[in-house]
Design a protein around this motif. Sequence first.
Motif, short mmCIF file in Angstrom:
data_model
loop_
_atom_site.label_atom_id
_atom_site.label_comp_id
_atom_site.label_asym_id
_atom_site.label_seq_id
_atom_site.Cartn_x
_atom_site.Cartn_y
_atom_site.Cartn_z
N GLY A 153 -19.44 168.04 -119.43
CA GLY A 153 -19.22 166.68 -119.58
C GLY A 153 -19.90 165.94 -118.58
O GLY A 153 -20.83 166.26 -117.88
N THR A 154 -19.55 164.47 -118.27
CA THR A 154 -19.95 163.72 -117.37
C THR A 154 -18.83 163.24 -116.42
O THR A 154 -17.63 163.02 -116.97
N GLN A 155 -19.20 162.91 -115.21
CA GLN A 155 -18.21 162.46 -114.39
C GLN A 155 -18.66 160.93 -114.08
O GLN A 155 -19.73 160.60 -113.89
N LEU A 156 -17.60 160.36 -114.06
CA LEU A 156 -17.53 158.83 -114.00
C LEU A 156 -16.45 158.18 -112.94
O LEU A 156 -15.43 158.96 -112.81
N GLU A 157 -17.07 157.56 -111.97
CA GLU A 157 -16.15 156.97 -111.19
C GLU A 157 -15.43 155.43 -111.70
O GLU A 157 -16.45 154.73 -112.04
N ILE A 158 -14.26 155.33 -111.88
CA ILE A 158 -13.79 154.23 -112.59
C ILE A 158 -12.89 153.54 -111.55
O ILE A 158 -12.27 154.07 -110.81
#
Length: 206
Positions: A172-177
């Motif tokens: 998957g993909t890592q996102l900083e939210i």
Amino acid sequence: MASFSVPRRAFWGDVRFLVGIALVALSIAGVWLIVSAFDDAVPTLQATRTITQGEVLTSDDFQVVGVGLGSLADDYLGPDDVPTGSIASRTLESGELVPSSAVTDADRSRSTTIVIQSSTGTPEGVEAGTVVEVWQAPPLDEGRSYDVPRILVADVIVHDVLDAEGVLADTGTQLEIVIDRADVADVLAAITGGAALSVVPVGAGS
């Protein structure tokens, strides 16, 4: 007895002369207005990149531009108006003039950032500043399957899309939210509980 009349040409010649004077006067007035507007320009901060809500602000994030704001000048920040430790209270787009309402003290912020793993990758168009919903599918049968997806937290802002490396690149993909501090516990519980997380841009499919 012979009679004489004033030639019509003289009259029209006078009209053309007066029109010429009027045009010159208008031209001078226009130049004066442009120069006056330039003289009234106020040094104002402009974002040089997209700045997401909750991000700490530095001088490198802005450039100073001269803008004729008139009576609105006090509503925007000048070169000396960003105190140390200030953060963005909302997302600022690249090129946007910075209103005073878009900056707040870090101690007053209700938001923070957290990194999540999106099991379905990153939807097209999702980037820093995009508003998304985070969905979770809780695990079933000790992680062998998943429950029906449901919204975990709505209206969060993507701070950054991170390039996954190693084993994470295939999962998957890592996102900083950027999320409200009140939602942190729920998101961490979903992560530690093994839920499959996905992000959906707000408004997608509507």
